[in-house]
Design an enzyme around this catalytic site. Structure first.
Site, mmCIF file in Angstrom:
data_model
loop_
_atom_site.group_PDB
_atom_site.id
_atom_site.type_symbol
_atom_site.label_atom_id
_atom_site.label_comp_id
_atom_site.label_asym_id
_atom_site.label_seq_id
_atom_site.Cartn_x
_atom_site.Cartn_y
_atom_site.Cartn_z
ATOM 1 C CG ASP A 136 -1.856 1.206 1.226
ATOM 2 O OD1 ASP A 136 -2.024 1.820 0.151
ATOM 3 O OD2 ASP A 136 -2.422 1.509 2.288
ATOM 4 C CE LYS A 192 -0.309 3.571 3.306
ATOM 5 N NZ LYS A 192 -1.177 4.080 4.386
ATOM 6 C CG ASP A 247 -3.295 5.791 2.331
ATOM 7 O OD1 ASP A 247 -3.054 4.602 2.033
ATOM 8 O OD2 ASP A 247 -2.795 6.357 3.336
ATOM 9 N NE ARG A 250 -11.950 3.195 4.489
ATOM 10 C CZ ARG A 250 -11.842 4.102 5.464
ATOM 11 N NH1 ARG A 250 -12.797 5.007 5.638
ATOM 12 N NH2 ARG A 250 -10.789 4.111 6.254
#
Length: 495
Positions: free
Chosen positions: A268, A275, A345, A349
């Site tokens: 991720d 990030k 990011d 979900r």
């Protein structure tokens, strides 16, 4: 994994590299428990305890010379803390003490564990702790580093209950459970250049082989045709496409049907909402939920639990590129709900929504999801306590399973007023809510995709990966958290 056997022999006669016994705190100092050590050795250890810094507290491990009275190469003292009011030690205390000792014995070959097993029920946690502690991730090591990191290969568990059927059954289950935890840890520890969605799917097939569970894999084309917009949207920025893996264990005369959905973001970066560089290397662990689901289902199959279990591994790599989804994109989740992506990011979900819809389409009795979902979980509960939220009855069931199996979960609410923060101006909902209560907003988002199915959401963001010092049976890196709770809940539904 270490080969664990039971023995009722006097531990002082065992020729092993190390003999593990327990120490506990008392009002008079330190006591040595778990085996009949020679009185002269006990007296010597008691006199030396203050000098050696032996206190008997939890997670304390001290190695001392075995002495002429023992045939072991070394004596290992592992802390148990204080006894319970009934003079015994609870299951998690025994589990952690055995695990801490075995974790510290890397580089040795044979170990005997002589911790207190006053009741045959104590055999299970000692066996589980010893096997979970005897773990190392060695795939990328070479030379002398491998020998120093290799855990013991043989473990003898000393107990007067060695010949009982209950003790043998406990060890057999502990071996399956530890293999599941180890398998989960291995996946979490694997670097993302070698673990991407298609590779994960192949490893799922290998893990399930011979267990009786069946694996089905959907690739990018099949996902697009099936309307899995969350997986497609998150995975489109990577050259390595997403996958949805279904692993189904369907015993005859099943006493129920459980579905488990796992977040499997193999790396991720945050996507376009990238990030910070600091700490991004731990984002290889963003697939810990899917890893736990895979191995919980395999363990249930190998244990012949009479409950049907279907796992859904939602696998994607979240990368920034010219093809990546953008903030303000609108995607359509399987089943037709639309989501405005305000932050790429908040991708977990999105893939989980697809998985939850697919899981509930099969009408299970209950659906669970487990995910490294939010940084807010870490802020709220730290790195060792996971969160659980959802339907009251299922949340309570998860908590009971966690307590029984030795994992730390804490119940969290899903306040209705936070739903307003997920309203979108252009779609059915948006993928982020207000910053306060971010963990709870994520749970409320997922609730939108389970319908009336009883459900619980497990957020394991912090506990899934240990960046700090090792403790108990947990080393540095992937922890395997969630496997024991999921398996415990499944087994509980068999009774």
């Amino acid at each position: 994994m270490a080969d664990l056997t039971l023995t009722s022999k006097n531990p002082t006669t065992l020729s092993v590299d190390a003999l593990v016994v327990g120490t506990c705190t008392t009002s008079d100092g330190v006591a040595f428990v778990g085996t009949d050590l020679p009185a002269t050795l006990v007296a010597e250890l008691e006199s030396l305890a203050p000098t050696l810094g032996i206190t008997g507290t939890a997670d304390e491990v001290r190695k001392v010379p075995a002495g002429a009275e023992l045939r072991a190469g070394a004596l290992v003292l592992t802390g148990l803390g204080a006894r319970d009011d009934d003079g015994r030690f609870d299951a998690e205390t025994l589990r952690r003490a055995a695990g801490a000792a075995l974790r510290e014995l890397a580089g040795t070959s044979s170990v005997a564990v002589a911790l207190p097993t006053a009741d045959v029920a104590d055999v299970a946690p000692v066996a589980e702790g010893a096997l979970m502690g005897a773990y190392a991730y060695e795939r990328y090591r070479s030379g002398d580093d491998v020998a120093r990191a290799t855990p013991p290969s043989t473990v003898q568990l000393v107990t007067e209950h060695a010949r009982t059927a209950e003790a043998k059954k406990a060890v057999a289950r502990a071996e399956v459970l530890a293999a599941a935890v180890h398998g989960t840890r291995d996946l979490v520890n694997t670097p993302p250049n070698d673990l991407f969605p298609a590779a994960f799917a192949d490893l799922a097939k290998a893990a399930a082989k011979g267990s009786g569970a069946k694996v089905t894999v959907l690739d990018e084309k099949q996902l697009a045709a099936g309307g899995y917009g969350g997986l497609i949207g998150v995975g489109q920025g990577s050259t390595r496409g997403p996958r949805l893996v279904k692993i189904a264990y369907t015993p005859s005369k099943a006493r129920g049907k459980v579905a488990i959905v796992g977040k499997g973001i193999t790396f991720d970066s945050g996507g376009i909402s990238i990030k910070p560089a600091a700490g991004m290397e731990t984002m290889k662990s963003d697939m810990a939920g899917a890893a736990a689901v895979l191995h919980a289902v395999v363990a249930a199959a190998r244990l012949d639990v009479p409950v049907a279990v279907t796992g859904w591994l939602c696998l994607a790599e979240n990368m920034p590129s010219g093809a990546a989804q953008r903030p303000s994109d609108v995607i359509t989740i399987r089943g037709g709900k639309t989501v405005e992506v305000l932050n790429t990011d908040a991708e977990g979900r999105l893939v989980m929504a697809d998985g939850l819809v697919a899981a509930t389409e099969e009408k299970p009795d209950v659906v669970l999801d487990i995910a490294t979902l939010t940084g807010a979980q870490v802020v709220a509960l730290g790195n060792r306590v996971s969160a659980v939220m959802g339907s009251d009855e299922v949340r309570s069931e998860v908590l009971a399973a966690a307590e029984t199996t030795g994992e730390a979960f804490w119940p969290m609410p899903l306040p209705d007023e936070l739903r307003a923060g997920l309203k979108s101006k252009v779609a059915d909902l948006q993928n982020i809510g207000d910053r306060p209560g971010g963990m709870l907003s994520a749970g409320i988002f997922l609730r939108e995709f389970v319908g009336d199915t009883p459900w619980a959401h497990l957020d394991i963001a912090g506990p899934s990966f240990n960046e700090k010092a090792p403790f108990g049976y947990t080393g540095v890196g992937g922890t395997g958290v969630g496997v024991r709770t999921l398996l415990g809940l499944i087994e509980g539904r068999a009774s």
